[in-house]
Design a protein around this motif. Structure first.
Motif, PDB file in Angstrom:
ATOM      1  N   ALA A  18      -0.981   6.849   0.604  1.00 37.78           N
ATOM      2  CA  ALA A  18      -2.390   7.238   0.564  1.00 37.78           C
ATOM      3  C   ALA A  18      -3.277   6.158   1.161  1.00 37.78           C
ATOM      4  CB  ALA A  18      -2.814   7.525  -0.875  1.00 37.78           C
ATOM      5  N   GLY A  19      -2.748   4.952   1.312  1.00 37.64           N
ATOM      6  CA  GLY A  19      -3.507   3.869   1.910  1.00 37.64           C
ATOM      7  C   GLY A  19      -3.884   2.813   0.896  1.00 37.64           C
ATOM      8  N   PRO A  20      -4.335   1.679   1.406  1.00 40.41           N
ATOM      9  CA  PRO A  20      -4.679   0.566   0.512  1.00 40.41           C
ATOM     10  C   PRO A  20      -5.994   0.811  -0.200  1.00 40.41           C
ATOM     11  CG  PRO A  20      -5.197   0.002   2.770  1.00 40.41           C
ATOM     12  CD  PRO A  20      -4.511   1.337   2.809  1.00 40.41           C
ATOM     13  N   SER A  21      -6.195   0.102  -1.284  1.00 40.89           N
ATOM     14  CA  SER A  21      -7.462   0.199  -2.012  1.00 40.89           C
ATOM     15  C   SER A  21      -8.406  -0.928  -1.625  1.00 40.89           C
ATOM     16  CB  SER A  21      -7.203   0.170  -3.523  1.00 40.89           C
ATOM     17  OG  SER A  21      -6.590  -1.050  -3.878  1.00 40.89           O
ATOM     18  N   VAL A  22      -7.979  -1.786  -0.699  1.00 34.00           N
ATOM     19  CA  VAL A  22      -8.783  -2.920  -0.240  1.00 34.00           C
ATOM     20  C   VAL A  22      -8.784  -2.928   1.281  1.00 34.00           C
ATOM     21  CG1 VAL A  22      -8.918  -5.444  -0.162  1.00 34.00           C
ATOM     22  CG2 VAL A  22      -8.246  -4.297  -2.279  1.00 34.00           C
ATOM     23  N   PRO A  44       0.816  -1.212   0.000  1.00 34.52           N
ATOM     24  CA  PRO A  44       0.000   0.000   0.000  1.00 34.52           C
ATOM     25  C   PRO A  44       0.852   1.265   0.000  1.00 34.52           C
ATOM     26  CG  PRO A  44      -0.823  -1.541   1.616  1.00 34.52           C
ATOM     27  CD  PRO A  44       0.471  -2.098   1.107  1.00 34.52           C
ATOM     28  N   HIS A  75      -1.878  -2.495   5.557  1.00 34.28           N
ATOM     29  CA  HIS A  75      -3.193  -3.007   5.193  1.00 34.28           C
ATOM     30  C   HIS A  75      -4.197  -2.726   6.307  1.00 34.28           C
ATOM     31  CE1 HIS A  75      -1.750  -4.965   1.588  1.00 34.28           C
ATOM     32  NE2 HIS A  75      -0.698  -5.332   2.292  1.00 34.28           N
ATOM     33  N   ARG A 119      -4.789  -1.017  11.395  1.00 34.07           N
ATOM     34  CA  ARG A 119      -3.842  -1.031  10.267  1.00 34.07           C
ATOM     35  C   ARG A 119      -2.669  -1.892  10.694  1.00 34.07           C
ATOM     36  NH1 ARG A 119      -4.046   2.893   6.814  1.00 34.07           N
ATOM     37  NH2 ARG A 119      -4.560   4.418   8.414  1.00 34.07           N
TER      38      ARG A 119
END
Length: 132
Positions: free
Chosen positions: A73-77, A70, A122, A117
């Motif tokens: 900006a952070g994970p997409s899931v 990730p 994640h 997190r």
């Protein structure tokens, strides 16, 4: 060949991290995960591993191009897991090094939920059904 039972009727998340061996240790300590399979590369990195979290299979490995862990900006899931006691699991995970995003709280949709997190970036949501 028949599909293995733990893969039937499932979308299997496959996450990539920097330091998969350390991630597996963290998931075992924080979430009670058990390692099912590991394929090490010649360089000592993990090419592919599988762990079980609350009976669900999660695939993971060390990130290599064109894939990456990730971004800032952070994970997409987001990974959702139902557990018997969300408060106990949250305490265990934080003690193991998870970042607490949202503490356990009763939600209007009939679950007690926390959001964490992991050290790889994640985001996990853990839920325990409640009577509503």
């Amino acid at each position: 060949m028949e599909i293995p039972e733990h893969y039937k009727y499932a979308v299997i998340p496959h996450i990539l991290v920097d330091g998969a061996a350390e991630a597996i240790k963290f998931y075992a300590e924080a979430f009670g995960a058990s390692e099912l399979f590991r394929l090490d590369g010649d360089d000592g990195r993990i090419v592919h591993a599988e762990i079980s979290v609350q009976g669900s299979t999660l695939m993971l490995g060390d990130a290599e191009a064109p894939f990456a862990p990730p971004a800032e900006a952070g994970p997409s899931v987001i990974l959702h897991v139902y557990v018997p006691d969300v408060d106990a699991l949250t305490d265990r995970a934080v003690a193991a090094g998870a970042e607490l995003i949202s503490p356990p709280a009763d939600m209007p949709y009939g679950a007690r939920q926390s959001m964490l997190r992991d050290p790889s970036g994640h985001v996990w949501i853990f839920l325990t059904p409640i009577d509503g």
